[in-house]
Design an enzyme around this catalytic site. Sequence first.
Site, PDB file in Angstrom:
ATOM      1  N   LYS A 183      32.915  49.859 -67.687  1.00 44.60           N
ATOM      2  CA  LYS A 183      33.767  50.903 -68.290  1.00 44.60           C
ATOM      3  C   LYS A 183      34.930  51.158 -67.331  1.00 44.60           C
ATOM      4  O   LYS A 183      34.755  51.784 -66.295  1.00 44.60           O
ATOM      5  CB  LYS A 183      32.932  52.175 -68.467  1.00 44.60           C
ATOM      6  CG  LYS A 183      33.376  53.091 -69.596  1.00 44.60           C
ATOM      7  CD  LYS A 183      34.784  53.630 -69.497  1.00 44.60           C
ATOM      8  CE  LYS A 183      34.895  54.859 -68.630  1.00 44.60           C
ATOM      9  NZ  LYS A 183      36.298  55.339 -68.500  1.00 44.60           N
ATOM     10  N   GLU A 257      30.256  55.254 -54.846  1.00 46.19           N
ATOM     11  CA  GLU A 257      31.341  55.166 -53.863  1.00 46.19           C
ATOM     12  C   GLU A 257      32.343  56.238 -54.257  1.00 46.19           C
ATOM     13  O   GLU A 257      33.019  56.120 -55.268  1.00 46.19           O
ATOM     14  CB  GLU A 257      31.939  53.752 -53.914  1.00 46.19           C
ATOM     15  CG  GLU A 257      32.650  53.372 -52.632  1.00 46.19           C
ATOM     16  CD  GLU A 257      34.111  53.721 -52.702  1.00 46.19           C
ATOM     17  OE1 GLU A 257      34.469  54.848 -52.270  1.00 46.19           O
ATOM     18  OE2 GLU A 257      34.891  52.900 -53.184  1.00 46.19           O
ATOM     19  N   CYS A 291      40.515  55.893 -51.683  1.00 48.38           N
ATOM     20  CA  CYS A 291      39.391  56.740 -51.260  1.00 48.38           C
ATOM     21  C   CYS A 291      39.262  56.773 -49.737  1.00 48.38           C
ATOM     22  O   CYS A 291      38.847  57.772 -49.168  1.00 48.38           O
ATOM     23  CB  CYS A 291      38.103  56.265 -51.903  1.00 48.38           C
ATOM     24  SG  CYS A 291      37.841  54.501 -51.775  1.00 48.38           S
ATOM     25  N   GLU A 388      40.278  66.204 -50.907  1.00 47.66           N
ATOM     26  CA  GLU A 388      40.880  64.897 -51.159  1.00 47.66           C
ATOM     27  C   GLU A 388      42.077  65.098 -52.086  1.00 47.66           C
ATOM     28  O   GLU A 388      41.913  65.521 -53.230  1.00 47.66           O
ATOM     29  CB  GLU A 388      39.863  63.970 -51.823  1.00 47.66           C
ATOM     30  CG  GLU A 388      40.392  62.576 -52.030  1.00 47.66           C
ATOM     31  CD  GLU A 388      39.375  61.632 -52.662  1.00 47.66           C
ATOM     32  OE1 GLU A 388      38.767  61.994 -53.673  1.00 47.66           O
ATOM     33  OE2 GLU A 388      39.213  60.520 -52.121  1.00 47.66           O
TER      34      GLU A 388
HETATM   35  P1  NDP Z   1      36.738  60.267 -62.195  1.00 52.89           P
HETATM   36  O1  NDP Z   1      35.645  60.302 -61.223  1.00 52.89           O
HETATM   37  O2  NDP Z   1      36.710  61.210 -63.345  1.00 52.89           O
HETATM   38  O3  NDP Z   1      36.876  58.809 -62.826  1.00 52.89           O
HETATM   39  C1  NDP Z   1      36.253  57.642 -62.365  1.00 52.89           C
HETATM   40  C2  NDP Z   1      35.619  56.889 -63.533  1.00 52.89           C
HETATM   41  O4  NDP Z   1      34.529  57.644 -64.071  1.00 52.89           O
HETATM   42  C3  NDP Z   1      36.563  56.662 -64.702  1.00 52.89           C
HETATM   43  O5  NDP Z   1      36.264  55.434 -65.321  1.00 52.89           O
HETATM   44  C4  NDP Z   1      36.217  57.822 -65.613  1.00 52.89           C
HETATM   45  O6  NDP Z   1      36.586  57.621 -66.939  1.00 52.89           O
HETATM   46  C5  NDP Z   1      34.715  57.856 -65.461  1.00 52.89           C
HETATM   47  N1  NDP Z   1      34.084  59.120 -65.849  1.00 52.89           N
HETATM   48  C6  NDP Z   1      34.660  60.349 -65.975  1.00 52.89           C
HETATM   49  N2  NDP Z   1      33.731  61.262 -66.330  1.00 52.89           N
HETATM   50  C7  NDP Z   1      32.556  60.599 -66.427  1.00 52.89           C
HETATM   51  C8  NDP Z   1      31.225  60.995 -66.771  1.00 52.89           C
HETATM   52  N3  NDP Z   1      30.921  62.246 -67.045  1.00 52.89           N
HETATM   53  N4  NDP Z   1      30.254  60.062 -66.764  1.00 52.89           N
HETATM   54  C9  NDP Z   1      30.531  58.792 -66.450  1.00 52.89           C
HETATM   55  N5  NDP Z   1      31.770  58.345 -66.147  1.00 52.89           N
HETATM   56  C10 NDP Z   1      32.771  59.239 -66.131  1.00 52.89           C
HETATM   57  O7  NDP Z   1      38.089  60.423 -61.440  1.00 52.89           O
HETATM   58  P2  NDP Z   1      39.471  60.968 -62.028  1.00 52.89           P
HETATM   59  O8  NDP Z   1      40.139  59.840 -62.648  1.00 52.89           O
HETATM   60  O9  NDP Z   1      39.288  62.159 -62.916  1.00 52.89           O
HETATM   61  O10 NDP Z   1      40.177  61.460 -60.711  1.00 52.89           O
HETATM   62  C11 NDP Z   1      39.885  62.767 -60.207  1.00 52.89           C
HETATM   63  C12 NDP Z   1      39.868  62.787 -58.712  1.00 52.89           C
HETATM   64  O11 NDP Z   1      38.839  61.940 -58.244  1.00 52.89           O
HETATM   65  C13 NDP Z   1      41.133  62.221 -58.063  1.00 52.89           C
HETATM   66  O12 NDP Z   1      42.104  63.187 -57.928  1.00 52.89           O
HETATM   67  C14 NDP Z   1      40.608  61.756 -56.736  1.00 52.89           C
HETATM   68  O13 NDP Z   1      40.582  62.817 -55.826  1.00 52.89           O
HETATM   69  C15 NDP Z   1      39.194  61.324 -57.052  1.00 52.89           C
HETATM   70  N6  NDP Z   1      39.065  59.857 -57.238  1.00 52.89           N
HETATM   71  C16 NDP Z   1      38.453  59.159 -56.259  1.00 52.89           C
HETATM   72  C17 NDP Z   1      38.343  57.790 -56.373  1.00 52.89           C
HETATM   73  C18 NDP Z   1      37.689  56.990 -55.311  1.00 52.89           C
HETATM   74  O14 NDP Z   1      37.902  55.785 -55.250  1.00 52.89           O
HETATM   75  N7  NDP Z   1      36.875  57.581 -54.477  1.00 52.89           N
HETATM   76  C19 NDP Z   1      38.891  57.055 -57.508  1.00 52.89           C
HETATM   77  C20 NDP Z   1      39.467  57.902 -58.524  1.00 52.89           C
HETATM   78  C21 NDP Z   1      39.549  59.246 -58.357  1.00 52.89           C
HETATM   79  P3  NDP Z   1      38.044  58.115 -67.413  1.00 52.89           P
HETATM   80  O15 NDP Z   1      39.059  57.495 -66.545  1.00 52.89           O
HETATM   81  O16 NDP Z   1      38.119  57.572 -68.769  1.00 52.89           O
HETATM   82  O17 NDP Z   1      38.015  59.608 -67.343  1.00 52.89           O
END
Ligand code: NDP
Length: 479
Positions: A183, A257, A291, A388
């Site tokens: 996904k 992660e 990250c 973050e």
């Molecule tokens: P999310 O954690 O929401 O997104 C990561 C993935 O999880 C996406 O594919 C998302 O789908 C999916 N997802 C969202 N909600 C759920 C759920 N309830 N169950 C399972 N999967 C889910 O990150 P965001 O994109 O909202 O970013 C928010 C914050 O997270 C950023 O500002 C940053 O601080 C942090 N972040 C950290 C990352 C890292 O590598 N450590 C990467 C990305 C974000 P969808 O995109 O469709 O919502």
Amino acid sequence: MKTWDYAESIESSAIVNIEKKYGIFLDGEFQTANSKKFLKTISPSTEEVLSSITVGNKNDIDSAVDSAKNGLKIWSKLTGTERAKYLFKLARLIQERSREFAVLESLDGGKPIKESRDFDLPQVAANFFYFAGWADKLDISWNTKGLKPYGIVGQIIPWNFPLLMLSWKVAPALATGNVVILKPAESTPLTALLFAELCQEVGLPPGVFNLVTGDGTTGAALVQHPDISKIAFTGSTAVGKYIQNETAGRDIGLTLELGGKAANIVYNDAAIDQAVEGVVNGIFFNQGHVCCAGSRLVLQEDIHDEFVSKLEKRMQSLRVGNPLDKNTDIGAINSKEQLDKISFLVNEGVSEGGTIFQTECELPANGFWFRPTLFTNAQPSYKIAREEIFGPVLTTLTFRTPEEAIDIANNTEYGLSAGIWTEKGSKILWTADRLQAGVIWANTFNKFDPSSPFGGYKESGFGREGGRHGLLSYLKVQS
Ligand code: NDP
């Protein structure tokens, strides 16, 4: 206009072919989903709509699991050598079509072409080559008679390194004999969809790689499906915690992660110019959507003024703009939501009392942009020093003694990465020994290799990706 300005050097996007609408990829082919819901994926640098993608629902996840079950019947009969052949073919095709992938990644995600072309894509291919090489060597490395693949693995990836995170997850999972339901993030699905085409081209058996696009509800449906044997997730700590709760009590493998707030420690004996360059790379690479970004500059007090002055000068030279321009250092912020989050936290930093420096570059009229930003005079209690931000924002904290540097560096709920800058080897070892971080770089930052395990402690998650440790994350003890 300045006398000596850069001339634009735009990478052509004619090489990519984007469909108006995408279905989901199950049983080795693109299919119309049960869900009739679509969302638009846009280019964050222009806000132009690139395509509509399916928001997969629970029924689509059920179909993906059926497809994966069929895939597993075929995949589990293959030897490691046979699995490796497919992975090597994928690696070679990724290399052959790397320009197309790089342009698509920059269009959909906003990252500069020089990063997608020179960092993401070479790393993606390297991961497939590396794990392909392992597929037939698992027996001689471990007594795999005692280990077996999980079976059907659900993988959820974020938007900051879409194809690279796909490769970190898909390559080791397939090498170890698992099948995958992926996904991708809703704002960056296009390179995963192109990867599905590659799976068709190499003749990967149907159902071995399955792709269901969508939003958080799609990811949640995947996590909740009882026939998934392992979840591998990269993303925010909040969603990681939700997944951990959701899977508690189930016989399921889990690697998380999550976020980070890395300290980049600069001692007063460091090679200052190199350290400035490393600090810039540590925070401004990929717009700070990283990250493991070095988002806290932990600076020895007696070099503060000299270092900050050199850093500000270097920051002024960063070119912000069109991701497809080969001169661009900093591209677009990935989404409006992320831009709002960055702006909010930066405003908080100002009202809490931090001194802000932002570069004077011109920003394009459309799209989502944020100037490279540096905070000095910040306190460890400020939000900008704790949370973050996931954007091009660096917060400076100062220390007097090495012990104090360690206290500041470890004063965070995260534990993903850290950097150390000093001329003294013994100081590197002393410092690294005391830092609570999964990855520590010395006199460099943001260096990656498929053979090197990556992962965090504390709220940065658990489990490792990459290297032999990463393979073990996809094998479980035979019961
Ligand atoms: P999310 O954690 O929401 O997104 C990561 C993935 O999880 C996406 O594919 C998302 O789908 C999916 N997802 C969202 N909600 C759920 C759920 N309830 N169950 C399972 N999967 C889910 O990150 P965001 O994109 O909202 O970013 C928010 C914050 O997270 C950023 O500002 C940053 O601080 C942090 N972040 C950290 C990352 C890292 O590598 N450590 C990467 C990305 C974000 P969808 O995109 O469709 O919502």
